[in-house]
Design a protein around this motif. Sequence first.
Motif, PDB file in Angstrom:
ATOM      1  N   PHE A 108      54.081  36.489  35.203  1.00  0.00           N
ATOM      2  CA  PHE A 108      52.891  36.668  34.370  1.00  0.00           C
ATOM      3  C   PHE A 108      51.635  36.172  35.084  1.00  0.00           C
ATOM      4  O   PHE A 108      51.594  35.044  35.578  1.00  0.00           O
ATOM      5  CB  PHE A 108      53.041  35.914  33.046  1.00  0.00           C
ATOM      6  N   ALA A 109      50.614  37.019  35.139  1.00  0.00           N
ATOM      7  CA  ALA A 109      49.290  36.639  35.627  1.00  0.00           C
ATOM      8  C   ALA A 109      48.327  36.992  34.513  1.00  0.00           C
ATOM      9  O   ALA A 109      47.859  38.128  34.404  1.00  0.00           O
ATOM     10  CB  ALA A 109      48.938  37.372  36.917  1.00  0.00           C
ATOM     11  N   LEU A 110      48.045  36.020  33.664  1.00  0.00           N
ATOM     12  CA  LEU A 110      47.276  36.263  32.451  1.00  0.00           C
ATOM     13  C   LEU A 110      46.049  35.361  32.420  1.00  0.00           C
ATOM     14  O   LEU A 110      46.096  34.214  32.883  1.00  0.00           O
ATOM     15  CB  LEU A 110      48.132  36.011  31.209  1.00  0.00           C
ATOM     16  N   GLY A 111      44.967  35.862  31.842  1.00  0.00           N
ATOM     17  CA  GLY A 111      43.766  35.051  31.694  1.00  0.00           C
ATOM     18  C   GLY A 111      43.321  34.461  33.020  1.00  0.00           C
ATOM     19  O   GLY A 111      43.114  35.171  34.008  1.00  0.00           O
ATOM     20  N   GLY A 112      43.198  33.138  33.051  1.00  0.00           N
ATOM     21  CA  GLY A 112      42.796  32.454  34.271  1.00  0.00           C
ATOM     22  C   GLY A 112      43.725  32.715  35.441  1.00  0.00           C
ATOM     23  O   GLY A 112      43.300  32.641  36.598  1.00  0.00           O
ATOM     24  N   GLY A 113      44.975  33.058  35.151  1.00  0.00           N
ATOM     25  CA  GLY A 113      45.906  33.381  36.232  1.00  0.00           C
ATOM     26  C   GLY A 113      45.549  34.677  36.927  1.00  0.00           C
ATOM     27  O   GLY A 113      45.571  34.766  38.157  1.00  0.00           O
ATOM     28  N   LEU A 114      45.210  35.701  36.146  1.00  0.00           N
ATOM     29  CA  LEU A 114      44.778  36.952  36.753  1.00  0.00           C
ATOM     30  C   LEU A 114      43.437  36.757  37.448  1.00  0.00           C
ATOM     31  O   LEU A 114      43.194  37.316  38.528  1.00  0.00           O
ATOM     32  CB  LEU A 114      44.675  38.053  35.696  1.00  0.00           C
ATOM     33  N   GLU A 115      42.567  35.947  36.853  1.00  0.00           N
ATOM     34  CA  GLU A 115      41.280  35.676  37.492  1.00  0.00           C
ATOM     35  C   GLU A 115      41.480  34.969  38.837  1.00  0.00           C
ATOM     36  O   GLU A 115      40.776  35.236  39.808  1.00  0.00           O
ATOM     37  CB  GLU A 115      40.410  34.827  36.564  1.00  0.00           C
ATOM     38  N   LEU A 116      42.469  34.079  38.905  1.00  0.00           N
ATOM     39  CA  LEU A 116      42.778  33.399  40.165  1.00  0.00           C
ATOM     40  C   LEU A 116      43.263  34.401  41.206  1.00  0.00           C
ATOM     41  O   LEU A 116      42.837  34.369  42.363  1.00  0.00           O
ATOM     42  CB  LEU A 116      43.844  32.329  39.912  1.00  0.00           C
ATOM     43  N   ALA A 117      44.134  35.307  40.795  1.00  0.00           N
ATOM     44  CA  ALA A 117      44.631  36.335  41.717  1.00  0.00           C
ATOM     45  C   ALA A 117      43.510  37.258  42.172  1.00  0.00           C
ATOM     46  O   ALA A 117      43.451  37.644  43.342  1.00  0.00           O
ATOM     47  CB  ALA A 117      45.742  37.139  41.044  1.00  0.00           C
ATOM     48  N   MET A 118      42.614  37.609  41.254  1.00  0.00           N
ATOM     49  CA  MET A 118      41.526  38.523  41.612  1.00  0.00           C
ATOM     50  C   MET A 118      40.526  37.883  42.560  1.00  0.00           C
ATOM     51  O   MET A 118      39.847  38.584  43.307  1.00  0.00           O
ATOM     52  CB  MET A 118      40.809  39.029  40.352  1.00  0.00           C
ATOM     53  N   ALA A 119      40.426  36.560  42.548  1.00  0.00           N
ATOM     54  CA  ALA A 119      39.538  35.875  43.484  1.00  0.00           C
ATOM     55  C   ALA A 119      40.071  35.948  44.910  1.00  0.00           C
ATOM     56  O   ALA A 119      39.297  35.847  45.865  1.00  0.00           O
ATOM     57  CB  ALA A 119      39.350  34.426  43.062  1.00  0.00           C
ATOM     58  N   CYS A 120      41.377  36.134  45.057  1.00  0.00           N
ATOM     59  CA  CYS A 120      41.992  36.232  46.378  1.00  0.00           C
ATOM     60  C   CYS A 120      41.625  37.567  47.033  1.00  0.00           C
ATOM     61  O   CYS A 120      41.310  38.539  46.360  1.00  0.00           O
ATOM     62  CB  CYS A 120      43.503  36.094  46.276  1.00  0.00           C
ATOM     63  N   HIS A 121      41.714  37.605  48.330  1.00  0.00           N
ATOM     64  CA  HIS A 121      41.306  38.800  49.076  1.00  0.00           C
ATOM     65  C   HIS A 121      42.350  39.907  49.020  1.00  0.00           C
ATOM     66  O   HIS A 121      42.011  41.090  49.121  1.00  0.00           O
ATOM     67  CB  HIS A 121      41.017  38.418  50.526  1.00  0.00           C
ATOM     68  N   ILE A 122      43.617  39.526  48.873  1.00  0.00           N
ATOM     69  CA  ILE A 122      44.720  40.490  48.837  1.00  0.00           C
ATOM     70  C   ILE A 122      45.676  40.051  47.732  1.00  0.00           C
ATOM     71  O   ILE A 122      45.901  38.852  47.528  1.00  0.00           O
ATOM     72  CB  ILE A 122      45.460  40.524  50.192  1.00  0.00           C
ATOM     73  N   ARG A 123      46.261  41.034  47.030  1.00  0.00           N
ATOM     74  CA  ARG A 123      47.201  40.728  45.950  1.00  0.00           C
ATOM     75  C   ARG A 123      48.473  41.550  46.104  1.00  0.00           C
ATOM     76  O   ARG A 123      48.407  42.785  46.226  1.00  0.00           O
ATOM     77  CB  ARG A 123      46.566  41.053  44.584  1.00  0.00           C
ATOM     78  N   LEU A 124      49.621  40.862  46.092  1.00  0.00           N
ATOM     79  CA  LEU A 124      50.921  41.518  46.025  1.00  0.00           C
ATOM     80  C   LEU A 124      51.587  41.090  44.728  1.00  0.00           C
ATOM     81  O   LEU A 124      51.439  39.933  44.305  1.00  0.00           O
ATOM     82  CB  LEU A 124      51.820  41.116  47.203  1.00  0.00           C
ATOM     83  N   ALA A 125      52.297  42.013  44.097  1.00  0.00           N
ATOM     84  CA  ALA A 125      52.944  41.693  42.829  1.00  0.00           C
ATOM     85  C   ALA A 125      54.418  42.036  42.877  1.00  0.00           C
ATOM     86  O   ALA A 125      54.815  43.069  43.434  1.00  0.00           O
ATOM     87  CB  ALA A 125      52.271  42.451  41.686  1.00  0.00           C
ATOM     88  N   ALA A 126      55.237  41.169  42.299  1.00  0.00           N
ATOM     89  CA  ALA A 126      56.638  41.493  42.087  1.00  0.00           C
ATOM     90  C   ALA A 126      56.726  42.611  41.068  1.00  0.00           C
ATOM     91  O   ALA A 126      55.868  42.735  40.180  1.00  0.00           O
ATOM     92  CB  ALA A 126      57.390  40.259  41.590  1.00  0.00           C
ATOM     93  N   ASP A 127      57.754  43.434  41.167  1.00  0.00           N
ATOM     94  CA  ASP A 127      57.874  44.569  40.245  1.00  0.00           C
ATOM     95  C   ASP A 127      58.109  44.138  38.804  1.00  0.00           C
ATOM     96  O   ASP A 127      58.004  44.940  37.879  1.00  0.00           O
ATOM     97  CB  ASP A 127      58.969  45.536  40.710  1.00  0.00           C
ATOM     98  N   THR A 128      58.393  42.851  38.604  1.00  0.00           N
ATOM     99  CA  THR A 128      58.600  42.312  37.258  1.00  0.00           C
ATOM    100  C   THR A 128      57.332  41.685  36.672  1.00  0.00           C
ATOM    101  O   THR A 128      57.329  41.242  35.521  1.00  0.00           O
ATOM    102  CB  THR A 128      59.693  41.234  37.300  1.00  0.00           C
ATOM    103  N   ALA A 129      56.262  41.645  37.442  1.00  0.00           N
ATOM    104  CA  ALA A 129      55.044  40.960  37.002  1.00  0.00           C
ATOM    105  C   ALA A 129      54.334  41.724  35.890  1.00  0.00           C
ATOM    106  O   ALA A 129      54.415  42.952  35.800  1.00  0.00           O
ATOM    107  CB  ALA A 129      54.102  40.766  38.184  1.00  0.00           C
TER     108      ALA A 129
END
Length: 260
Positions: A108-129
């Motif tokens: 789960f990348a929700l709220g501040g978690g997704l915002e943290l990921a979006m601040a990063c330059h590159i994002r990879l996600a597990a197929d279960t995310a």
Amino acid sequence: MIYQNILTGIKNEILYITINREKKLNALNKDTLTELADVIAFVQTSDEVKAVLLTGAGEKAFVAGADISEFSSYTAEQGEALARNGQITVFDAIENSSKPFLAAINGFALGGGLELAMACHIRLAADTAKLGLPEVTLGLIPGYGGTQRLTQLVGKGRAAEMIMTAEMITAERAEKIGLVNHVVAAGDLISRSEEILNKIRQRAPLAISAAIRAVNAVYCEGINGFETEIQEFGKRFGNEDFNEGVSAFLEKRAPVFKGR
């Protein structure tokens, strides 16, 4: 600083940062944000680190939002200060880092978690995310750059829909709309992330930093990104890494960059 909420370690010039509050689904509280701010500042001055891999502990969550219990009684002034401080010291600091950050979204990348990921330059996600910004269900809106970065990444219409419906999307959908770079099997998430970062760390460090600044200039109001690119391009001619890169190309060998 001794960290209580994150784990850190350096291997092959990659700094691994793991949000380590698994029982709380790695939710961001003030102490965690303080620790993240400290390690992000360390990255900028460390000669040991060329790239950063950011992930969450366990299999359920990358970061499942902010720790709501901490700010449930905040006033408007306290809420604004919370958002401003977090944006400056953590989220903006990641985006403007001279070294690349990659978010390995393991759940789960929700709220501040997704915002943290979006601040990063590159994002990879597990197929279960699963990803989303559910703040409006609490009577709030995203406060760590979510309205801005999501719009930049996926466009105004998609961002408005995600934010206003508060619905989660799958990793597959996130890749389709440009929110994440790649979707991989959960068991391959870290190794695939390392593969990308290992490619990056073989490149000229000063050029990587310049590229980050030029790409970020696209979204900086009042800054001409083309002019930023021209200036950064010109500066590369005056350093040792440029001479090494050209010599290696002409000599048909792998370059050895030193960040000078």
